[in-house]
Design a protein around this motif. Structure first.
Motif, PDB file in Angstrom:
ATOM      1  N   VAL A  43       0.841  -1.202   0.000  1.00  0.00           N
ATOM      2  CA  VAL A  43       0.000   0.000   0.000  1.00  0.00           C
ATOM      3  C   VAL A  43       0.875   1.251   0.000  1.00  0.00           C
ATOM      4  CG1 VAL A  43      -1.694   1.301   1.300  1.00  0.00           C
ATOM      5  CG2 VAL A  43      -1.882  -1.156   1.158  1.00  0.00           C
ATOM      6  N   GLU A  46       2.272   1.917  -3.308  1.00  0.00           N
ATOM      7  CA  GLU A  46       1.220   2.407  -4.198  1.00  0.00           C
ATOM      8  C   GLU A  46       0.941   3.885  -3.913  1.00  0.00           C
ATOM      9  OE1 GLU A  46      -0.156   1.852  -7.360  1.00  0.00           O
ATOM     10  OE2 GLU A  46       0.650   0.043  -6.448  1.00  0.00           O
ATOM     11  N   LEU A  47       0.885   4.229  -2.644  1.00  0.00           N
ATOM     12  CA  LEU A  47       0.607   5.623  -2.286  1.00  0.00           C
ATOM     13  C   LEU A  47       1.743   6.535  -2.732  1.00  0.00           C
ATOM     14  CD1 LEU A  47      -0.896   5.257   1.296  1.00  0.00           C
ATOM     15  CD2 LEU A  47      -2.103   5.793  -0.805  1.00  0.00           C
ATOM     16  N   LEU A  49       3.484   6.094  -5.353  1.00  0.00           N
ATOM     17  CA  LEU A  49       3.429   6.218  -6.813  1.00  0.00           C
ATOM     18  C   LEU A  49       2.385   7.241  -7.265  1.00  0.00           C
ATOM     19  CD1 LEU A  49       3.661   2.507  -8.003  1.00  0.00           C
ATOM     20  CD2 LEU A  49       5.242   4.333  -8.542  1.00  0.00           C
ATOM     21  N   LEU A  50       1.437   7.533  -6.374  1.00  0.00           N
ATOM     22  CA  LEU A  50       0.337   8.418  -6.772  1.00  0.00           C
ATOM     23  C   LEU A  50       0.829   9.851  -6.980  1.00  0.00           C
ATOM     24  CD1 LEU A  50      -2.540   7.256  -4.431  1.00  0.00           C
ATOM     25  CD2 LEU A  50      -2.322   6.910  -6.875  1.00  0.00           C
ATOM     26  N   LYS A  51       0.145  10.523  -7.882  1.00  0.00           N
ATOM     27  CA  LYS A  51       0.466  11.938  -8.092  1.00  0.00           C
ATOM     28  C   LYS A  51      -0.062  12.725  -6.903  1.00  0.00           C
ATOM     29  CE  LYS A  51      -0.323  11.336 -12.903  1.00  0.00           C
ATOM     30  NZ  LYS A  51      -1.586  10.615 -12.959  1.00  0.00           N
ATOM     31  N   GLU A  55      -6.837  11.594  -5.636  1.00  0.00           N
ATOM     32  CA  GLU A  55      -7.753  11.482  -4.512  1.00  0.00           C
ATOM     33  C   GLU A  55      -7.572  10.117  -3.852  1.00  0.00           C
ATOM     34  OE1 GLU A  55     -11.686  12.303  -5.797  1.00  0.00           O
ATOM     35  OE2 GLU A  55     -11.092  14.259  -6.607  1.00  0.00           O
ATOM     36  N   VAL A  56      -7.544  10.130  -2.547  1.00  0.00           N
ATOM     37  CA  VAL A  56      -7.416   8.886  -1.791  1.00  0.00           C
ATOM     38  C   VAL A  56      -8.612   8.762  -0.856  1.00  0.00           C
ATOM     39  CG1 VAL A  56      -6.027   7.612  -0.143  1.00  0.00           C
ATOM     40  CG2 VAL A  56      -4.917   8.987  -1.875  1.00  0.00           C
ATOM     41  N   TYR A  57      -9.145   7.551  -0.781  1.00  0.00           N
ATOM     42  CA  TYR A  57     -10.271   7.322   0.109  1.00  0.00           C
ATOM     43  C   TYR A  57      -9.919   6.221   1.082  1.00  0.00           C
ATOM     44  CZ  TYR A  57     -12.767   9.815  -3.549  1.00  0.00           C
ATOM     45  OH  TYR A  57     -13.165  10.744  -4.447  1.00  0.00           O
ATOM     46  N   LYS A  58     -10.555   6.288   2.235  1.00  0.00           N
ATOM     47  CA  LYS A  58     -10.365   5.211   3.187  1.00  0.00           C
ATOM     48  C   LYS A  58     -11.713   4.572   3.459  1.00  0.00           C
ATOM     49  CE  LYS A  58      -8.144   3.933   7.430  1.00  0.00           C
ATOM     50  NZ  LYS A  58      -8.173   2.580   6.863  1.00  0.00           N
ATOM     51  N   LEU A  59     -11.711   3.265   3.508  1.00  0.00           N
ATOM     52  CA  LEU A  59     -12.950   2.539   3.760  1.00  0.00           C
ATOM     53  C   LEU A  59     -13.209   2.518   5.260  1.00  0.00           C
ATOM     54  CD1 LEU A  59     -15.091   0.822   2.200  1.00  0.00           C
ATOM     55  CD2 LEU A  59     -13.783  -1.155   2.917  1.00  0.00           C
ATOM     56  N   LEU A  64     -16.744   5.059   1.760  1.00  0.00           N
ATOM     57  CA  LEU A  64     -15.423   5.562   1.410  1.00  0.00           C
ATOM     58  C   LEU A  64     -15.338   7.015   1.848  1.00  0.00           C
ATOM     59  CD1 LEU A  64     -14.904   4.143  -2.176  1.00  0.00           C
ATOM     60  CD2 LEU A  64     -13.762   3.450  -0.099  1.00  0.00           C
ATOM     61  N   GLN A  67      -9.622  11.184   1.915  1.00  0.00           N
ATOM     62  CA  GLN A  67      -8.513  11.450   2.830  1.00  0.00           C
ATOM     63  C   GLN A  67      -7.428  12.227   2.128  1.00  0.00           C
ATOM     64  OE1 GLN A  67      -6.818   8.440   5.257  1.00  0.00           O
ATOM     65  NE2 GLN A  67      -8.373   9.146   6.676  1.00  0.00           N
ATOM     66  N   ALA A  72      -2.614   9.905   4.558  1.00  0.00           N
ATOM     67  CA  ALA A  72      -2.676   8.471   4.302  1.00  0.00           C
ATOM     68  C   ALA A  72      -1.285   7.862   4.346  1.00  0.00           C
ATOM     69  CB  ALA A  72      -3.329   8.206   2.954  1.00  0.00           C
ATOM     70  N   ASN A  75      -0.062   7.725   7.834  1.00  0.00           N
ATOM     71  CA  ASN A  75      -0.807   6.713   8.575  1.00  0.00           C
ATOM     72  C   ASN A  75      -0.253   5.318   8.300  1.00  0.00           C
ATOM     73  OD1 ASN A  75      -2.762   5.416  10.001  1.00  0.00           O
ATOM     74  ND2 ASN A  75      -4.430   6.645   9.169  1.00  0.00           N
TER      75      ASN A  75
ATOM     76  N   VAL B  96      -6.342  -0.376  -2.936  1.00  0.00           N
ATOM     77  CA  VAL B  96      -4.914  -0.672  -2.919  1.00  0.00           C
ATOM     78  C   VAL B  96      -4.529  -1.483  -1.677  1.00  0.00           C
ATOM     79  CG1 VAL B  96      -4.150   1.231  -4.354  1.00  0.00           C
ATOM     80  CG2 VAL B  96      -4.416   1.582  -1.907  1.00  0.00           C
ATOM     81  N   GLY B  97      -5.512  -1.849  -0.869  1.00  0.00           N
ATOM     82  CA  GLY B  97      -5.227  -2.681   0.289  1.00  0.00           C
ATOM     83  C   GLY B  97      -5.334  -1.929   1.596  1.00  0.00           C
ATOM     84  N   THR B  98      -5.507  -2.660   2.693  1.00  0.00           N
ATOM     85  CA  THR B  98      -5.670  -2.153   4.058  1.00  0.00           C
ATOM     86  C   THR B  98      -6.691  -1.028   4.144  1.00  0.00           C
ATOM     87  OG1 THR B  98      -3.905  -0.497   3.942  1.00  0.00           O
ATOM     88  CG2 THR B  98      -3.272  -2.698   4.636  1.00  0.00           C
ATOM     89  N   GLY B  99      -7.734  -1.108   3.334  1.00  0.00           N
ATOM     90  CA  GLY B  99      -8.822  -0.148   3.461  1.00  0.00           C
ATOM     91  C   GLY B  99      -8.606   1.150   2.705  1.00  0.00           C
ATOM     92  N   TYR B 100      -7.501   1.266   1.990  1.00  0.00           N
ATOM     93  CA  TYR B 100      -7.268   2.487   1.227  1.00  0.00           C
ATOM     94  C   TYR B 100      -7.690   2.321  -0.226  1.00  0.00           C
ATOM     95  CZ  TYR B 100      -4.851   4.870   4.940  1.00  0.00           C
ATOM     96  OH  TYR B 100      -4.569   5.501   6.121  1.00  0.00           O
ATOM     97  N   TYR B 101      -8.315   3.354  -0.750  1.00  0.00           N
ATOM     98  CA  TYR B 101      -8.735   3.345  -2.149  1.00  0.00           C
ATOM     99  C   TYR B 101      -8.139   4.571  -2.821  1.00  0.00           C
ATOM    100  CZ  TYR B 101     -12.132  -0.292  -1.102  1.00  0.00           C
ATOM    101  OH  TYR B 101     -12.713  -1.467  -0.738  1.00  0.00           O
ATOM    102  N   ALA B 102      -7.596   4.401  -3.997  1.00  0.00           N
ATOM    103  CA  ALA B 102      -6.970   5.521  -4.676  1.00  0.00           C
ATOM    104  C   ALA B 102      -7.621   5.742  -6.033  1.00  0.00           C
ATOM    105  CB  ALA B 102      -5.473   5.252  -4.855  1.00  0.00           C
ATOM    106  N   GLN B 103      -7.792   7.016  -6.366  1.00  0.00           N
ATOM    107  CA  GLN B 103      -8.342   7.318  -7.676  1.00  0.00           C
ATOM    108  C   GLN B 103      -7.214   7.300  -8.706  1.00  0.00           C
ATOM    109  OE1 GLN B 103      -9.715  11.310  -8.661  1.00  0.00           O
ATOM    110  NE2 GLN B 103     -11.715  10.387  -9.070  1.00  0.00           N
ATOM    111  N   LYS B 104      -7.492   6.600  -9.788  1.00  0.00           N
ATOM    112  CA  LYS B 104      -6.486   6.525 -10.849  1.00  0.00           C
ATOM    113  C   LYS B 104      -7.173   6.712 -12.177  1.00  0.00           C
ATOM    114  CE  LYS B 104      -3.124   3.325  -8.829  1.00  0.00           C
ATOM    115  NZ  LYS B 104      -1.819   3.890  -9.146  1.00  0.00           N
TER     116      LYS B 104
END
Lengths: 122, 162
Positions: A43, A46-47, A49-51, A55-59, A64, A67, A72, A75, B96-104
């Motif tokens: 994770v 991946e984070l 790599l993001l621009k 937008e990032v969301y947490k479940l 969602l 965040q 993130a 965290n 992307v795992g552990t409850g995180y979602y990323a917009q792509k």
């Protein structure tokens, strides 16, 4: 005499079995932590790599929640730190159990030997 | 994600099987059996993960600029759907795992799933290699047990006949 040793042996074996159970539990726990750490690593990558403006969301429960990306990242880093600490603790626990097991194994072997000698003598 | 870690250090793997007694051999075999089982389970899990990523990758391929405004049925639960229209064909949100979602964007999503499939496939290959190795060791141990048993039987025969 033999009965006494037998009794002692049985006691040691009981302790050994319960130790073994605990050991398996500890190993399973460590494996779970390892898995969590690996997931968090993925994770984090991946984070990273993001621009910046992605937008990032947490479940949270079923929803969602948006965040901040920086939050993130921090965290996840914090969580990894925590899990790493937990793994270290688990490692210590496991090696302590290993030592205990070895000690008891030795005792058991000694008692078995005594018993064998007694039988030969008798 | 299961990255494989085997407990015993690779340096101390040199054990002369013929020096072990039957009990130790049986114990070793049991241990290997357990490890092989773990490998099988991991492979199974990885296979499921791989299929999920491949499926998601295929779904992303279907989202093109032309699909904008098209109506689709959105699953609310496994057995209930509501009609909806695709409003945004440029971005998707990925777990992307552990409850995180990323917009792509679509390209990023395709890339993500490609990378994930590659990662999982690599892990599977690693496990397969390890599994083959362990199987070989197991076979060697089985053979050694067989030999020892035979030797023992022969020794017994010799002692009873004499």
């Amino acid at each position: 005499m033999a009965a006494e040793i037998q009794k002692k042996l049985q006691k040691e074996l009981d302790v050994f079995n319960s130790l073994q159970k605990e050991y398996h539990k500890a190993v399973a726990q460590k494996q779970q932590l390892d898995g969590q750490l690996n997931e968090n690593k993925a994770v984090k990558e991946e984070l990273m790599l993001l621009k910046k403006d992605s937008e990032v969301y947490k479940l949270i429960g079923p929803v969602l929640v948006k965040q901040d990306l920086e939050d993130a990242r921090q965290n996840v880093a914090k969580r990894m730190e925590y899990i790493s600490k937990e793994i270290k603790r688990a490692d210590g626990h496991i090696s302590a159990l290993e030592n205990k097991q070895e000690a008891i194994q030795e005792n058991v072997n000694k008692l078995k030997n005594d018993l064998g000698n007694l039988k030969i003598g008798a | 994600m299961a990255t494989v870690s085997t407990a015993p250090a690779p340096g101390m793997h040199q054990i002369d099987l013929s020096k072990l007694n039957l009990n130790q051999l049986a114990q070793l075999k049991q241990q290997l059996d357990q490890e092989l089982n773990v490998f099988q389970d991991s492979l199974q899990t990885l296979k499921i993960a791989q299929r999920k990523f491949v499926e998601s990758g295929e779904s992303v391929e279907k989202i093109k600029p032309e699909t904008k405004g098209r109506s689709i049925m959105v699953p609310l639960t496994g057995s209930m759907y509501v009609p909806g229209t695709i409003a945004d064909t440029d971005n998707v949100i990925i777990d992307v795992g552990t409850g995180y979602y990323a917009q792509k964007d679509i390209e990023g999503a395709k890339d993500y799933f490609k990378r994930k499939v590659k990662f999982v496939t690599e892990q599977m290959e690693k496990i397969q290699v390890l599994g083959i190795e362990k199987t070989k060791v197991r076979e060697a141990i089985c053979m050694m047990i067989e030999m020892k048993l035979q030797a023992q039987a022969q020794a017994q025969k010799a002692s009873t006949s004499s």
